[in-house]
Design a protein around this motif. Sequence first.
Motif, short mmCIF file in Angstrom:
data_model
loop_
_atom_site.label_atom_id
_atom_site.label_comp_id
_atom_site.label_asym_id
_atom_site.label_seq_id
_atom_site.Cartn_x
_atom_site.Cartn_y
_atom_site.Cartn_z
N MET A 1 1.01 -0.99 0.04
CA MET A 1 0.02 -0.05 -0.01
C MET A 1 0.81 1.12 -0.08
SD MET A 1 -3.33 0.36 0.50
CE MET A 1 -4.70 1.68 0.78
N THR A 2 2.06 1.14 0.51
CA THR A 2 2.93 2.26 0.72
C THR A 2 3.40 2.81 -0.67
OG1 THR A 2 3.93 1.54 2.82
CG2 THR A 2 5.09 3.33 1.55
N ASP A 3 3.32 1.80 -1.59
CA ASP A 3 3.85 2.29 -3.03
C ASP A 3 2.69 3.22 -3.59
OD1 ASP A 3 2.35 0.23 -3.20
OD2 ASP A 3 3.32 -0.88 -4.73
N SER B 1 8.81 16.31 -6.05
CA SER B 1 8.08 15.25 -6.73
C SER B 1 8.97 14.22 -7.20
CB SER B 1 7.39 15.92 -7.95
OG SER B 1 6.78 14.73 -8.75
N LEU B 2 10.24 14.67 -7.77
CA LEU B 2 11.20 13.63 -8.25
C LEU B 2 11.79 12.84 -7.03
CD1 LEU B 2 13.36 15.70 -10.51
CD2 LEU B 2 11.80 14.07 -11.18
N ILE B 3 12.13 13.41 -5.78
CA ILE B 3 12.38 12.69 -4.61
C ILE B 3 11.38 11.52 -4.35
CG2 ILE B 3 12.77 12.64 -2.16
CD1 ILE B 3 14.19 15.67 -2.77
N THR B 4 10.20 11.90 -4.49
CA THR B 4 8.90 10.98 -4.14
C THR B 4 8.72 9.98 -5.11
OG1 THR B 4 7.79 12.81 -3.23
CG2 THR B 4 6.59 10.87 -3.58
N PHE B 5 8.99 10.03 -6.58
CA PHE B 5 9.25 9.19 -7.35
C PHE B 5 10.32 8.16 -7.41
CE2 PHE B 5 6.21 12.09 -9.98
CZ PHE B 5 5.12 11.18 -9.72
N CYS B 6 11.56 8.86 -6.86
CA CYS B 6 12.53 7.82 -6.50
C CYS B 6 12.42 6.81 -5.35
CB CYS B 6 13.87 8.84 -6.33
SG CYS B 6 14.52 9.55 -7.78
N ALA C 1 10.37 4.20 -6.59
CA ALA C 1 10.84 3.35 -7.35
C ALA C 1 11.73 2.38 -6.49
CB ALA C 1 11.95 3.89 -8.40
N LEU C 2 12.37 2.65 -5.43
CA LEU C 2 12.95 2.00 -4.56
C LEU C 2 12.05 1.10 -3.88
CD1 LEU C 2 15.81 1.64 -3.19
CD2 LEU C 2 15.13 3.30 -1.49
N VAL C 3 10.95 1.53 -3.52
CA VAL C 3 10.14 0.54 -2.83
C VAL C 3 9.64 -0.50 -3.59
CG1 VAL C 3 7.54 0.35 -1.90
CG2 VAL C 3 9.00 2.23 -1.27
N ILE C 4 9.48 -0.36 -5.17
CA ILE C 4 9.04 -1.40 -6.12
C ILE C 4 10.17 -2.22 -6.09
CG2 ILE C 4 8.50 -1.72 -8.57
CD1 ILE C 4 6.23 -0.69 -7.10
N ILE C 5 11.55 -1.85 -6.16
CA ILE C 5 12.54 -2.83 -6.22
C ILE C 5 12.91 -3.61 -4.99
CG2 ILE C 5 14.96 -2.77 -6.11
CD1 ILE C 5 14.75 -0.12 -7.98
#
Length: 139
Positions: free
Chosen positions: A1-3, A95-100, A103-107
């Motif tokens: 859910m965090t992602d 926004s970029l920090i949030t998207f990074c 991506a880290l959570v998905i990985i």
Amino acid sequence: MTDSHLAVAGIMLAGIAFLPLLALVVVLLFVGMMCLGAGNGSVFQLVPQRFGNEIGLMTGIIGAAGGIGGYLLPLILGNLYKLTGSYMPGFICLSLITFCAFALVIIMQLKWRNSWMSPPAPVNDEATRRLGELKVDVQ
């Protein structure tokens, strides 16, 4: 859910970067901060489930990361505003920090999928073994 919380927060912050009308900014900020708050709550709910034996260490690391973010982000945003005279670069940076982070959570989910909800390893020390052997008669 965090992602999903991170994805929605990133979209909201990217929308704020274009500096729409104040009423829309308030709504976007509210939804974005609500998603970040819910994500924060889910992180602290998952820590004891995944890191049962290291809960103090992990809570400290997560709290320290939050402290660093709380210190550095206002400095970055303030300096970007001084350099450009606009809030747009600051919100794009957020926004970029949030998207990074998204991506880290998905990985990490892909990497740890098999072990995410595994029980903690048993403790094999002498004191724990002796404690298990103790029998107390209750009369």
